[in-house]
Structure formats: C-alpha cells, structure tokens
Design an enzyme around this catalytic site. Sequence first.
Site, PDB file in Angstrom:
ATOM      1  N   ARG A 152      38.308  29.802  44.207  1.00  0.00           N
ATOM      2  CA  ARG A 152      37.768  29.205  45.701  1.00  0.00           C
ATOM      3  C   ARG A 152      37.273  27.619  45.223  1.00  0.00           C
ATOM      4  O   ARG A 152      37.720  26.766  45.653  1.00  0.00           O
ATOM      5  CB  ARG A 152      36.751  29.663  46.470  1.00  0.00           C
ATOM      6  CG  ARG A 152      36.535  28.843  47.527  1.00  0.00           C
ATOM      7  CD  ARG A 152      35.136  29.320  48.453  1.00  0.00           C
ATOM      8  NE  ARG A 152      35.726  30.438  49.316  1.00  0.00           N
ATOM      9  CZ  ARG A 152      34.960  31.610  49.364  1.00  0.00           C
ATOM     10  NH1 ARG A 152      33.905  31.673  48.670  1.00  0.00           N
ATOM     11  NH2 ARG A 152      35.796  32.589  50.123  1.00  0.00           N
ATOM     12  N   THR A 196      28.383  40.890  46.855  1.00  0.00           N
ATOM     13  CA  THR A 196      27.867  40.208  45.650  1.00  0.00           C
ATOM     14  C   THR A 196      26.920  40.802  44.815  1.00  0.00           C
ATOM     15  O   THR A 196      26.346  40.317  43.839  1.00  0.00           O
ATOM     16  CB  THR A 196      27.437  38.498  46.142  1.00  0.00           C
ATOM     17  OG1 THR A 196      26.451  38.941  47.375  1.00  0.00           O
ATOM     18  CG2 THR A 196      28.563  37.948  46.812  1.00  0.00           C
ATOM     19  N   LYS A 235      37.679  38.734  46.618  1.00  0.00           N
ATOM     20  CA  LYS A 235      37.250  40.136  47.239  1.00  0.00           C
ATOM     21  C   LYS A 235      38.080  40.238  48.576  1.00  0.00           C
ATOM     22  O   LYS A 235      38.928  40.904  48.880  1.00  0.00           O
ATOM     23  CB  LYS A 235      35.780  40.172  47.377  1.00  0.00           C
ATOM     24  CG  LYS A 235      34.946  40.262  45.920  1.00  0.00           C
ATOM     25  CD  LYS A 235      33.782  40.634  46.195  1.00  0.00           C
ATOM     26  CE  LYS A 235      32.720  39.272  46.779  1.00  0.00           C
ATOM     27  NZ  LYS A 235      32.686  38.167  46.026  1.00  0.00           N
ATOM     28  N   THR A 236      37.874  39.148  49.365  1.00  0.00           N
ATOM     29  CA  THR A 236      38.509  39.031  50.500  1.00  0.00           C
ATOM     30  C   THR A 236      39.922  39.053  50.523  1.00  0.00           C
ATOM     31  O   THR A 236      40.952  39.835  51.268  1.00  0.00           O
ATOM     32  CB  THR A 236      38.149  37.734  51.476  1.00  0.00           C
ATOM     33  OG1 THR A 236      36.856  37.594  51.461  1.00  0.00           O
ATOM     34  CG2 THR A 236      38.694  37.745  52.877  1.00  0.00           C
ATOM     35  N   ASP A 255      32.626  42.723  54.658  1.00  0.00           N
ATOM     36  CA  ASP A 255      32.032  41.820  53.692  1.00  0.00           C
ATOM     37  C   ASP A 255      30.668  41.818  53.627  1.00  0.00           C
ATOM     38  O   ASP A 255      30.012  42.247  54.623  1.00  0.00           O
ATOM     39  CB  ASP A 255      32.525  40.419  54.083  1.00  0.00           C
ATOM     40  CG  ASP A 255      32.320  39.144  52.936  1.00  0.00           C
ATOM     41  OD1 ASP A 255      32.294  39.873  51.896  1.00  0.00           O
ATOM     42  OD2 ASP A 255      32.995  38.263  53.262  1.00  0.00           O
TER      43      ASP A 255
END
Length: 368
Positions: free
Chosen positions: A241, A182, A88-89, A133
């Site tokens: 990640r 999320t 997302k980032t 975020d």
Amino acid sequence: MTPDDHPQSAALDDAEAAYLERRAESLTELGADPDERAVEAALRPRSLDEVIGQHRVREQLSLVLEAARSRERTPDHVLLSGPPGLGKTTLAMIIAAEMSRPLRLTSGPAITHAGDLAAILSGLNEGDVLFVDEIHRMSRPAEEMLYLAMEDFRVDVIIGKGPGATAIPLEIPPFTLVGATTRAGLLPGPLRDRFGFTAHLEFYEPAELDEIVRRSAGLLGVPADPEGTAEIASRSRGTPRIANRLLRRVRDYAQVRSDGVVTRDIAHRALDLFEVDHSGLDRLDRAVLDVLCRRFGGGPVGVSTLAVAVGEERETVEEVAEPFLVRVGMLARTPRGRVATPGAWTHLGLSAPAGAPFAVDETLFEAD
Ligand SMILES: Nc1ncnc2c1ncn2[C@@H]1O[C@H](COP(=O)(O)OP(=O)(O)OP(=O)(O)O)[C@@H](O)[C@H]1O
C-alpha cells in the site's frame, strides 16, 4: 490486464466501493479523497496469479481453494494476520472471486452487539465469503456467537432478559469466514482454533515491491524507468500500500516539476520532499526512534509512554511503526519495554551512550 477485464470485477467493485466508503475515515494513509480510493481499488490484484510475493501463502491458499472447489464444498475459514497494507483485504476479495461467490465485508469494531453479527450471518447465502477486518476488535458476546456459527453453522439468538430469556436456534447456510487481524496474539484461543487455515503475511522484499510498483505504474499509465521504480520500492517499508502511495506522489512530482517520467532522481527528490528517508522510515518511525534515543537514552520504555511522547495512538505505534522498526533491526521488544538497537543510533547519526541497553545485557531480548 486491466481490472475491468476480470470476470468478477463488477461484483467486487460494488462490494469494494461500499466497504471502502465505510472505512475511508479510518484509513489515515489513504485519506477520504475518492480519486485516491478509486486508484487504490484499480491497483488491487484480482486473482491469486496476479498477487506478487507471499509465495507460500499463495500456494497454500490456492491448494485450499482448489480442494474445496473439487469437493464442491465451501472452503475452510481463513485467518490472515500481518501489519496493515500487506494485502489481507485483497486476499479476501480474491478468495471470493476464486470461488465465484459474493464477498460480504464488515469489521470487528462495527460488530458491537451479538445482534449485529446475527443480522449479518442470517443474511448470508450458501457459499458466501464473509470478511471481518480487525476481527480482534469484535465484542466478546459477538465473538462467542461466532464460535458456534463457524463450527456448526448455527447461532442461538437470545430473546428476552434474565431468567425468562430463551435461546432460539437459527440455522445459517455454510459460509467461509475470512478474518483479518494486525494482532493475531489478541485473538482468543477458541476463535483462533476455529480457522482451518491461518496465514501470516510478511513484509515484502524490495524486488517484490519493485514488481508491484512496475505493475501499478503500468496500470496507471505512468512512464517509469527501472531505477525510478527501484528507488520507490526501496523506500516503501516492505508494504505494497505504501509502495502504491509513494508511486502516486512521485508521479505528481514528475508531472509538476519535470517531464512526467519517474526516474531515480525524480523519485529521490520527491521522496525527500515527502520525508520518506533512504531506509523507508517515515516521520512517525523517526519520531519513535528519536524519542527513544534522545529522551529515554535508548530505553527500555513502555509502548504507551512512547506513544504519548510522539503524540500518537498506542495502536498506531504498536501496529504500524513498531513491526517495521523491529523488522529493519532498529528496535527490539524486551519484557521491560522497547529499546533502540545499535542500528537505530547509527540511523539517527548518534552514538549510543555507554549505558544504552544493548551494551548492557543482550540476554534481555526476546527471540522475536
Ligand atoms: N501481493 C500484492 N501484489 C500487488 N499489490 C498488492 C499486494 N498486496 C497488496 N497490494 C496492494 O496494496 C494495497 C493494500 O492492500 P490491502 O488493502 O489488501 O491491505 P490490507 O492488509 O488489507 O491492509 P489493511 O489491514 O490496512 O486494510 C492494495 O490496494 C493493493 O493494490
């Protein structure tokens, strides 16, 4: 291509460094080690073309951005949802880079008062991309201020209190909000409706993760053979990640215990050492299943009880462990609580007792 070859690299790196600095504490997977953070930053794709997987989201986003560019307008607000670590980032950074605009980064928990948001919004320039975020964790008054800002590019700043309070309208230049969450379900309808484009990021397929691991190994200069990267990919919980983190641990193992090359055997041994099992389950995932099966007979059990039993925050169990366990078919959500599926019992090497929930009434289970 190395990250430094990208034209927007310098601007992104500043924003990224400052932002990652602020949230380092909360990134349990990354820790506060500056080297690890630098490596993570270096591995981020810098353009939509570099993004691996998420084909539909990429195509949709590319269309939205291209249309905005051709109209010389700021793109619609974008909402990105999905479990942690899926990109997302990264996508927010890419949106700014593709529009050649600066990215401003903040997070929901950092905006405790409407005034915090007013200060951020009033500092924006036309076309800036504002990344929020964990947008579902913003305070209610700030959320209400954001509605107006997203729709009319204006906020009302309230001066004073009680009957004497006055609202002073403040114009804001057109900007693009990129919200990440999320928990899309926790966003109030009016906020969700103000996003012109919403994308849900899905867990990655093993072949996509393999491509990510190979790309990362290349960027880090880690020699790896195809079976080695495939082994890492298959244990990465569908999450880039985690794939990158496991690659770093396998690289450590290869350097210290072998000749530095990531092979299948090295990956296998390293990941066993770090307690990541063949299905990619880590210690928390296994603890959740273990408690569910051994202590609660397979459920149903409430998520708060599960979290206490494994000694974790409810949010961590709900946002990190649960989505993956549901996805691999080991846990199901029911109106009465979480239950272990037959796959969970098999994974733990146990046989489900006769009264285990799945044996009783399958109609209990929700479609998702
Ligand atoms: N599609 C992708 N292709 C290649 N690498 C990716 C992709 N998505 C994410 N990554 C890698 O995974 C790492 C984590 O991504 P990112 O920080 O964007 O996730 P996130 O969804 O914002 O997570 P969080 O919500 O926890 O911040 C990035 O450093 C990047 O290197």
